[in-house]
Design a protein around this motif. Sequence first.
Motif, short mmCIF file in Angstrom:
data_model
loop_
_atom_site.label_atom_id
_atom_site.label_comp_id
_atom_site.label_asym_id
_atom_site.label_seq_id
_atom_site.Cartn_x
_atom_site.Cartn_y
_atom_site.Cartn_z
N TYR A 170 2.85 -3.81 1.16
CA TYR A 170 3.86 -3.40 2.13
C TYR A 170 3.62 -1.96 2.57
O TYR A 170 3.74 -1.63 3.75
N ALA A 171 3.27 -1.09 1.61
CA ALA A 171 3.02 0.31 1.93
C ALA A 171 1.81 0.46 2.86
O ALA A 171 1.85 1.22 3.84
N LEU A 172 0.75 -0.28 2.59
CA LEU A 172 -0.44 -0.21 3.45
C LEU A 172 -0.14 -0.77 4.84
O LEU A 172 -0.68 -0.28 5.84
N LEU B 38 2.76 -0.60 6.38
CA LEU B 38 3.49 0.45 7.08
C LEU B 38 2.54 1.52 7.59
O LEU B 38 2.71 2.04 8.71
N LEU B 39 1.57 1.87 6.76
CA LEU B 39 0.58 2.89 7.15
C LEU B 39 -0.15 2.47 8.42
O LEU B 39 -0.43 3.31 9.30
N PHE B 40 -0.44 1.19 8.55
CA PHE B 40 -1.17 0.68 9.72
C PHE B 40 -0.25 0.51 10.93
O PHE B 40 -0.59 0.90 12.05
N PHE B 41 0.93 -0.08 10.72
CA PHE B 41 1.80 -0.43 11.85
C PHE B 41 2.71 0.72 12.30
O PHE B 41 3.25 0.65 13.40
N GLY B 42 2.91 1.75 11.47
CA GLY B 42 3.82 2.83 11.81
C GLY B 42 3.50 3.51 13.13
O GLY B 42 4.34 3.53 14.06
N PRO B 43 2.31 4.11 13.29
CA PRO B 43 1.97 4.74 14.58
C PRO B 43 1.94 3.75 15.74
O PRO B 43 2.23 4.11 16.87
N ILE B 44 1.58 2.49 15.45
CA ILE B 44 1.57 1.47 16.51
C ILE B 44 2.98 1.24 17.04
O ILE B 44 3.18 1.03 18.24
N ALA B 45 3.98 1.33 16.14
CA ALA B 45 5.37 1.13 16.55
C ALA B 45 5.86 2.23 17.49
O ALA B 45 6.82 2.02 18.24
N ASP B 46 5.22 3.43 17.43
CA ASP B 46 5.60 4.52 18.33
C ASP B 46 4.94 4.40 19.69
O ASP B 46 5.27 5.14 20.61
N VAL C 208 5.16 6.92 6.71
CA VAL C 208 4.89 7.90 5.65
C VAL C 208 5.87 7.71 4.50
O VAL C 208 5.48 7.69 3.32
N ILE C 209 7.15 7.54 4.82
CA ILE C 209 8.15 7.29 3.79
C ILE C 209 7.80 6.03 3.00
O ILE C 209 7.82 6.00 1.77
N GLY C 210 7.46 4.97 3.74
CA GLY C 210 7.16 3.69 3.09
C GLY C 210 5.92 3.73 2.25
O GLY C 210 5.89 3.18 1.15
N VAL C 211 4.86 4.39 2.76
CA VAL C 211 3.61 4.47 2.00
C VAL C 211 3.83 5.20 0.68
O VAL C 211 3.39 4.74 -0.38
N LEU C 212 4.50 6.34 0.75
CA LEU C 212 4.76 7.09 -0.48
C LEU C 212 5.72 6.34 -1.40
O LEU C 212 5.51 6.26 -2.61
N ARG C 213 6.76 5.76 -0.79
CA ARG C 213 7.78 5.09 -1.60
C ARG C 213 7.25 3.82 -2.24
O ARG C 213 7.34 3.64 -3.46
N PHE C 214 6.69 2.93 -1.45
CA PHE C 214 6.24 1.66 -2.00
C PHE C 214 4.89 1.79 -2.70
O PHE C 214 4.57 1.00 -3.58
N GLY C 215 4.10 2.79 -2.28
CA GLY C 215 2.84 3.03 -2.97
C GLY C 215 3.06 3.43 -4.42
O GLY C 215 2.50 2.85 -5.34
N ILE C 216 3.91 4.43 -4.63
CA ILE C 216 4.18 4.85 -6.00
C ILE C 216 5.06 3.83 -6.71
O ILE C 216 4.97 3.66 -7.93
N GLY C 217 5.90 3.11 -5.93
CA GLY C 217 6.68 2.04 -6.54
C GLY C 217 5.79 0.96 -7.11
O GLY C 217 6.10 0.33 -8.12
N GLY C 218 4.63 0.76 -6.45
CA GLY C 218 3.67 -0.21 -6.95
C GLY C 218 3.05 0.18 -8.28
O GLY C 218 2.46 -0.67 -8.96
N LEU C 219 3.17 1.45 -8.66
CA LEU C 219 2.64 1.89 -9.95
C LEU C 219 3.58 1.58 -11.10
O LEU C 219 3.19 1.70 -12.27
#
Length: 396
Positions: free
Chosen positions: A40-42, A44-52, A337-348
């Motif tokens: 999910y974090a990855l 967001l990283l891909f689709f975030g700028p596309i959404a703008d 950015v929020i999602g990558v950091l949040r769900f990325g570390i949440g995945g740990l």
Amino acid sequence: MALSPLAIDLYLPAMPQIADELTTTMPSVQNTLSVYLVGYALGLLFFGPIADKYPRRHLVMIGLIGFTLATLALPFATSIEAFTGVRFVQAFISSAATVVVPGTIREIYQKNTAKGLSYVSMIMMLAPMIAPSIGSVILALHSWQAIFFALAFYACLILLFAFKQLPNRAEPTTNKESEESEQQATPQTTTPSFLGRYKIVLGNKPARIELIASMMISLAFFAYITAVPFVYMTVFQVSEFTFSVLFAATVGALMTAHFINTRLVVRKGSCTMLGYGLLVAVVSSSSLVIVNYWQLPIAYTIASVLPLMGSISMIAVNADAIILQKFAEQSGTATAVIGVLRFGIGGLAGPILAFFYDGSAMPFSLLMWLSVLVVLLVQLPRFLGERNVVDKTAQQ
């Protein structure tokens, strides 16, 4: 927004059965939660700028269709490796549909973004509140595979509604003052590139404190999500039904915290409400460590967990609001950015808990406590600075 909570929580009661049928261990099945978060974090990283840059409706359609297809593939997995791989795809593509939501909320609520996020979070919390109970009923009536068929059916319904009614953008605000302040906050003369949008968000130093807070609170949150089936059903030996009730009580605490935030955040501000939540989180997480160190009955753990989960949800929603208010033209990127950091570390959370596994509830208690402690350390200088400003103003 309910897709991910349902995908995470609906199959929690079925974890032991999935482990048996796929001939694997319980920690391996628990790690599929972490894999979902990383995917999910990855995404967001891909689709975030596309959404703008591109219409939101297109991303929502892609996300819902992809999520539905991946969910339909999960019941046919014959090994834990295949199951884990499809979970990753399911999470990655679903982020296309959800990445546009916070930006829409920011457009509508402007300076009261935290209030809007809290309202949406309250509604969204209904999903994890009822998901384990629904999962338990489906499991009792049929099998764990039926849980994912039900999830796919839900996604299809949302797809139909979105296809007919979802606009490309939220209605523009009629508040002229809000529009002017938004334009002044983020002046843009040229359209930034894909990576340029990330540079704008990550280059904002004041936002970094809130990003760290959001990230560490997520680690605490997903430590609970990952460990709670084991803690309640194995350590304290409760039934699947009792587990569903306890999980619903926790979600009730989250909704209560969001409701309190909607009542107070307009008057107090997001920074102050974040501080209130942090104070409660420090006390309740410390209590959780103590009661599990002394191996007290389950009632003491519940009494510590409920205020802890409510307080960390208050910290998260206000930290997100502070971040989103700083970026008018990069809301999708900021969400990423929020999602990558949040769900990325949440995945740990899963691997950390598996590494320190000792058959007790102490690893998850300590991980939640340490996560809250890091938030306290990074936020304390700002609160002390604000207190000094208040004192100087009072003296003058």
